[in-house]
Write a protein that holds these residues in place. Structure first.
Motif, short mmCIF file in Angstrom:
data_model
loop_
_atom_site.label_atom_id
_atom_site.label_comp_id
_atom_site.label_asym_id
_atom_site.label_seq_id
_atom_site.Cartn_x
_atom_site.Cartn_y
_atom_site.Cartn_z
N SER A 1 19.81 -14.00 -19.89
CA SER A 1 19.78 -12.62 -19.40
C SER A 1 21.16 -12.08 -19.04
O SER A 1 21.41 -10.88 -19.16
CB SER A 1 18.85 -12.52 -18.19
N SER B 1 22.08 -12.48 -24.20
CA SER B 1 21.42 -11.23 -24.60
C SER B 1 22.34 -10.02 -24.50
O SER B 1 22.40 -9.21 -25.45
CB SER B 1 20.16 -11.01 -23.76
N ARG C 1 23.33 -7.97 -27.79
CA ARG C 1 22.91 -6.56 -27.80
C ARG C 1 24.10 -5.64 -28.04
O ARG C 1 24.04 -4.72 -28.86
CB ARG C 1 22.24 -6.22 -26.47
N PHE D 1 15.94 -12.56 -30.78
CA PHE D 1 15.17 -11.56 -30.04
C PHE D 1 13.68 -11.60 -30.36
O PHE D 1 12.86 -11.18 -29.54
CB PHE D 1 15.76 -10.17 -30.27
N LEU E 1 12.50 -14.04 -27.83
CA LEU E 1 12.42 -13.41 -26.51
C LEU E 1 11.27 -12.42 -26.44
O LEU E 1 10.61 -12.29 -25.39
CB LEU E 1 13.74 -12.69 -26.19
N HIS F 1 13.11 -5.63 -26.69
CA HIS F 1 13.29 -6.82 -27.52
C HIS F 1 12.71 -6.61 -28.91
O HIS F 1 13.23 -7.18 -29.89
CB HIS F 1 12.67 -8.03 -26.84
#
Length: 623
Positions: free
Chosen positions: A12, A16, A20, A232, A235, A244
């Motif tokens: 997190s 990610s 991202r 993703f 996730l 996601h």
């Protein structure tokens, strides 16, 4: 597997957000390219530099965010875990970081050189800048026009940062993103960050990855798209969030906008999605995955597929292109036969000592191992030399440090052993879905079309599924196994260093009569694979410099090294891949320079200049 707090923190707070931001940066540059393309402004540097404000600002924000919320402390914890490792794994990580650093420096300071880059990827960039758009034009080489254009937008964006060498960094950053995706995928399955980092080092030490990180091709971009999608997806099955679902769909869509071969990822991805739907026994919020077809429609309309469909009646391109790359006129039994032949051929490419120096003993071991593997298949009648099922003859080549022919190097066999172990053996069973996805990827590539010895770069994407299955080996405590593992890591690390130091035709260190690439001029670097063109190009440059204001018309073979011709002149190809060369076009030129190959245009004039090989130049002035 339930994630512990440490793994949750890594996912997190670090992995990610970085993946991202990488996806959003690519999306911003590509979206900017689409807008400039449709407004006929693709070659305007000022607009590109304005577009760069978003990704650069995003990364500045991310660095401030990391510092403000102390997320950087995750790396301090990782440093402590690395400190507790034994010497060989530490060495493995250290050499991997060194290889990545050398690749960065090489990409930053050395010039483009790869065959595909100089004949296809970069000439199309220059043509798009010259034309201010990606609209169809009669190029000499069909890939310059027919292939999707998203990766070209990225090359243009980096080019307008101020130096052509910066285009080398497109794939470098893609390699880092792909390796980070491998860290994330492995962490979700193992709950161990140090194991995940060691697995990412496996990915970064694959011969093809090392070699692609400084090329101007787009296969690492494709692999990063697939890896981030897989990450993703995993996730999404944990929280079923719209965010996601979007981030799982976006990188695959971007990859599809770079090359149609992304469609070959679908069987593996579809299996993963179905597997986890069945495992979780819930189809809750599955409608969120409809984001993907919406993004694919946008890609179809904006990346060149719609233009191909309007021009050729097929999104992928002309009938000749499709026949070259796919089975279009073969019966089902023939396709099965050809696919099985290709499975054996591609399997042999993973038995390799790529990267190690070309000592006669190493060459014998490399070729001998392949021959032993192929022998039983030849005995049962599998025709490995079937010319009806190959774009190039299948040969047992010596080991090369070349991005054109390398696969996974020394790690090929060990990785596939862990993939197949994941189907049966308990320590590997958590990786079962990734193993099946990797096998499906291999089978799909084998049955997709005729044998292609240059397909090693496609299998970088397969490594996204396959490499995480190696994770259990880092936890084994058997002394004999650890000794073998240490030996493999040492030899592979040496091969990685050797791959860079003695790269085929482009060594960093003088080798076997070749001087270091660091000692080469720009033109010498570009001609490393076509040395016979070096002297002709020197003469061509002198000729072009004497006529800086005249347009350059060309009558050249399709796969000619066009990129070095762009020196400020407007370049106009006359030997179109569809219409061919029409001599009447030369007669219609009012003023300009004509660079021609006498095998295509044999009508030489007495005053024409012979540059060497089959290349001639003519100054035309009919005013």
């Amino acid at each position: 597997m339930e994630l512990n707090s440490a793994s949750q923190g890594w996912l997190s707070q670090v992995i990610s957000p970085l993946l991202r931001d990488y996806c959003l940066s690519l999306m911003a540059l590509i979206l900017g390219g689409i807008i400039l393309d449709y407004t006929q402004s693709l070659g305007q540097p000022v607009f590109w530099r304005l577009i760069w404000l978003f990704p650069l600002g995003l990364w500045v924000y991310r660095l401030i965010y990391f510092y403000r919320f102390n997320y950087y402390k995750q790396f301090l914890v990782l440093k402590q875990e690395i400190g507790r490792l034994k010497f060989i794994p530490k060495l493995w990580i250290g050499i991997t970081l060194g290889v990545v650093l050398v690749n960065f420096i090489s990409g930053f300071f050395l010039y483009p050189y790869n065959w595909d880059s100089l004949a296809y990827h970069l000439p199309r960039v220059m043509y798009f800048i010259q034309h201010q758009s990606t609209d169809f034009f009669e190029a000499s080489y069909w890939p310059q026009v027919i292939h999707p254009v998203y990766s070209s937008y990225l090359n243009i964006a980096f080019y307008f940062l101020g130096d052509e060498r910066l285009m080398n960094l497109v794939q470098f950053f893609a390699g880092l993103a792909a390796s980070l995706a491998v860290v994330g995928i492995t962490l979700i399955f193992t709950n161990k960050i140090i194991v995940s980092v060691l697995s990412a080092c496996v990915f970064l030490n694959l011969s093809q990855v090392i070699l692609q990180m400084t090329s101007n091709q787009n296969d690492l971009l494709m692999a990063s798209g697939l890896g981030i999608s897989v990450y993703f997806i995993l996730l999404w099955f944990r929280d079923r969030s719209l965010t996601h679902a979007f981030l799982a769909s976006l990188p695959f869509a971007l990859a599809l906008g770079m090359k149609a071969s992304a469609l070959l990822y679908i069987p593996s991805l579809l299996f993963l999605v179905l597997f986890f739907f069945i495992k979780t026994k819930s189809f809750k919020k599955s409608q969120y995955l409809l984001i993907l077809p919406l993004l694919m429609l946008i890609v179809f309309l904006t990346s060149g597929y719609a233009q191909n469909y309007a021009k050729f009646g097929h999104p992928v391109g002309s009938e000749a292109v499709i026949k070259e790359h796919a089975y279009t006129e073969n019966s089902l039994p023939q396709r099965v036969q050809f696919g099985l032949e290709n499975m054996v051929r591609y399997s042999s490419h993973f038995i390799a000592l790529d990267g190690l120096p070309g000592h006669p003993l190493i060459v014998k071991l490399h070729q001998g191992a392949k021959q032993v593997f192929l022998f039983p298949f030849q005995q049962i009648g599998i025709n490995l030399n079937n010319s009806n099922n190959s774009r190039e003859d299948f040969i047992i080549a010596p080991p090369y440090s070349s991005e054109d022919v390398a696969f996974w190097g020394l790690l090929g066999v060990p990785i596939w052993l862990t993939v197949f172990s994941s189907l049966w053996f308990k320590p590997f069973r958590p990786f079962f879905p990734l193993a099946v996805a990797a096998i499906l990827f291999f089978v799909t590539q084998s049955f997709a079309g005729p044998y292609d010895p240059w397909r090693g770069r496609y299998f970088i994407s397969c490594a996204v599924f396959a490499v995480p299955t190696t994770s259990p080996v880092w936890s084994w405590r058997n002394n004999w196994f650890n000794l073998l593992l240490s030996l493999l890591l040492i030899i592979t690390a040496l091969a990685s260093v050797s791959t860079l130091a003695f790269r085929f035709n482009r060594p960093l260190i003088p080798y076997e009569g070749q001087k270091s690439v660091l000692q080469m001029t720009r033109l010498e670097q570009m001609m490393v694979h076509r040395e016979t063109l070096y002297q002709p190009f020197q003469r061509i440059y002198q000729w072009l410099d004497r006529h800086p204001d005249l347009p350059l018309y060309t009558v050249l073979p399709g796969d000619f090294y066009e990129y070095p011709l762009f020196r400020g002149h407007k370049v106009i190809p006359l030997n179109g891949f569809l219409s061919g060369f029409q001599p009447a076009e030369v007669e219609s030129i009012e003023q300009g320079l004509l660079l021609y190959d006498d095998r295509i245009y044999p009508q030489r004039h007495p005053q024409d200049i012979h540059f060497g090989q089959h290349l001639w130049g003519q100054v035309i002035s009919n005013q």
